[in-house]
Design an enzyme around this catalytic site. Structure first.
Site, PDB file in Angstrom:
ATOM      1  N   ASP A  11       0.873  -1.165   0.000  1.00  0.00           N
ATOM      2  CA  ASP A  11       0.000   0.000   0.000  1.00  0.00           C
ATOM      3  C   ASP A  11       0.917   1.223   0.000  1.00  0.00           C
ATOM      4  OD1 ASP A  11      -2.376   1.560   0.263  1.00  0.00           O
ATOM      5  OD2 ASP A  11      -1.952   1.749   2.401  1.00  0.00           O
ATOM      6  N   ASP A  13      -0.049   5.042   0.906  1.00  0.00           N
ATOM      7  CA  ASP A  13      -0.226   5.974   2.022  1.00  0.00           C
ATOM      8  C   ASP A  13      -0.342   5.203   3.339  1.00  0.00           C
ATOM      9  OD1 ASP A  13      -0.507   7.351  -0.321  1.00  0.00           O
ATOM     10  OD2 ASP A  13      -2.338   8.400   0.209  1.00  0.00           O
ATOM     11  N   TYR A  22      -4.658  12.731   1.495  1.00  0.00           N
ATOM     12  CA  TYR A  22      -4.673  12.971   0.044  1.00  0.00           C
ATOM     13  C   TYR A  22      -3.396  13.649  -0.464  1.00  0.00           C
ATOM     14  CZ  TYR A  22      -9.609  12.015   0.829  1.00  0.00           C
ATOM     15  OH  TYR A  22     -10.792  11.434   1.212  1.00  0.00           O
ATOM     16  N   THR A  53      -2.647   1.074  -4.666  1.00  0.00           N
ATOM     17  CA  THR A  53      -3.124   2.191  -3.855  1.00  0.00           C
ATOM     18  C   THR A  53      -4.479   2.719  -4.319  1.00  0.00           C
ATOM     19  OG1 THR A  53      -2.543   4.442  -3.102  1.00  0.00           O
ATOM     20  CG2 THR A  53      -1.695   3.787  -5.261  1.00  0.00           C
ATOM     21  N   ASN A  54      -5.386   2.888  -3.366  1.00  0.00           N
ATOM     22  CA  ASN A  54      -6.639   3.594  -3.646  1.00  0.00           C
ATOM     23  C   ASN A  54      -6.324   5.081  -3.653  1.00  0.00           C
ATOM     24  OD1 ASN A  54      -8.192   1.264  -3.615  1.00  0.00           O
ATOM     25  ND2 ASN A  54      -8.953   1.564  -1.535  1.00  0.00           N
ATOM     26  N   GLN A  55      -6.779   5.783  -4.691  1.00  0.00           N
ATOM     27  CA  GLN A  55      -6.550   7.226  -4.761  1.00  0.00           C
ATOM     28  C   GLN A  55      -7.858   7.949  -5.084  1.00  0.00           C
ATOM     29  OE1 GLN A  55      -3.825   9.002  -3.896  1.00  0.00           O
ATOM     30  NE2 GLN A  55      -3.018   7.058  -3.147  1.00  0.00           N
ATOM     31  N   SER A  56      -8.774   7.928  -4.096  1.00  0.00           N
ATOM     32  CA  SER A  56     -10.092   8.527  -4.302  1.00  0.00           C
ATOM     33  C   SER A  56     -10.021  10.047  -4.432  1.00  0.00           C
ATOM     34  CB  SER A  56     -11.034   8.159  -3.164  1.00  0.00           C
ATOM     35  OG  SER A  56     -10.631   8.798  -1.964  1.00  0.00           O
ATOM     36  N   HIS A 108     -15.942  -0.192  -7.682  1.00  0.00           N
ATOM     37  CA  HIS A 108     -14.972  -0.534  -8.730  1.00  0.00           C
ATOM     38  C   HIS A 108     -14.172  -1.779  -8.345  1.00  0.00           C
ATOM     39  CE1 HIS A 108     -11.825  -0.209 -11.728  1.00  0.00           C
ATOM     40  NE2 HIS A 108     -12.639   0.593 -12.372  1.00  0.00           N
ATOM     41  N   ASP A 137      -1.904  -0.948   5.659  1.00  0.00           N
ATOM     42  CA  ASP A 137      -2.162  -0.390   6.998  1.00  0.00           C
ATOM     43  C   ASP A 137      -3.649  -0.337   7.328  1.00  0.00           C
ATOM     44  OD1 ASP A 137      -2.648   1.672   5.102  1.00  0.00           O
ATOM     45  OD2 ASP A 137      -2.341   3.208   6.644  1.00  0.00           O
TER      46      ASP A 137
END
Length: 170
Positions: A11, A13, A22, A53-56, A108, A137
Site C-alpha cells: 500500500d 499511504d 490525500y 493504492t486507492n486514490q479517491s 470498482h 495499513d
C-alpha cells in the site's frame, strides 16, 4: 508447477509514505522511515515490489489523474535513491462518492477491499500468488489480499524496514 515471480504488494499511504491526507504534491511527500531500505531488502530477496493504492482524491476532485501519476513517479524516484526498486504501480482513482463524473463508480473492482489491482498485477507480471504477500495499513488492504488469495500483513507505523525484517524472520 508454477514459475511465476514472488511479489510483495505494498500500500502507498501509511506504508511507503506517511498518510498526510490525500498527498499529491512534492511538499506533502514524507517517506515512511525505512521505506527505501525495506523495498531494497525485498528486491534483494527476489521479490517484485508492486504498489497498490486507492486514490479517491481523483474522484473527489482534489487532484487530477496526471498529478496522481506524477506523485507516484516521484515516490518511485525517492525509493530508487535509497536503492529500492518498484516493479509496477496500480492506482485506483474511482470512488462511489466522487465529484468527478468519469471517476464515480459504485464498487470498482480495483478499489480495495476488492482485489482487482492485485489480480491484474499477478496476471500482467507473471507473479506467483503462492510466493507473494501484501503489506498494508488498513482493513481494506487485508481484505483485498484475502480476496486475491494471498496473505496480508498489517503495518501499524514505525520503521518499515524493521517490520519487513521481522516479518521475514531475518
Amino acid at each position: 508447477m508454477s514459475t511465476g515471480h514472488p511479489a510483495v504488494f505494498l500500500d502507498r499511504d501509511g506504508v511507503l509514505i506517511e498518510d498526510t491526507g490525500y498527498p499529491h504534491l512534492e511538499a506533502q511527500l514524507r517517506m515512511m522511515p525505512g521505506a527505501a531500505e525495506a523495498v531494497r531488502r525485498l528486491n534483494r530477496l527476489g521479490y517484485l515490489c508492486v504498489i497498490v493504492t486507492n486514490q479517491s482524491g481523483v474522484a473527489r476532485g482534489l487532484f487530477t489523474e496526471q498529478q496522481m501519476h506524477a506523485f507516484n513517479d516521484l515516490i518511485v524516484r525517492k525509493l530508487a535513491l535509497g536503492g529500492g526498486r518498484i516493479g509496477a504501480i496500480y492506482a485506483c482513482p474511482y470512488h462511489s462518492e466522487g465529484r468527478v463524473e468519469a471517476y464515480i463508480h459504485p464498487d470498482h473492482p480495483d478499489r480495495k477491499p476488492n482485489p482487482g489491482m492485485i489480480l491484474k498485477a499477478i496476471a500482467e507480471h507473471n507473479i506467483d500468488p503462492a510466493k507473494s504477500f501484501m503489506i498494508g495499513d488498513q482493513p481494506s488492504d487485508m481484505e483485498a489480499a484475502k480476496r486475491a488469495g494471498i496473505p496480508g500483513f498489517r503495518f501499524e507505523g514505525g520503521n518499515l524496514d524493521d517490520f519487513v525484517r521481522e516479518l521475514l524472520g531475518h
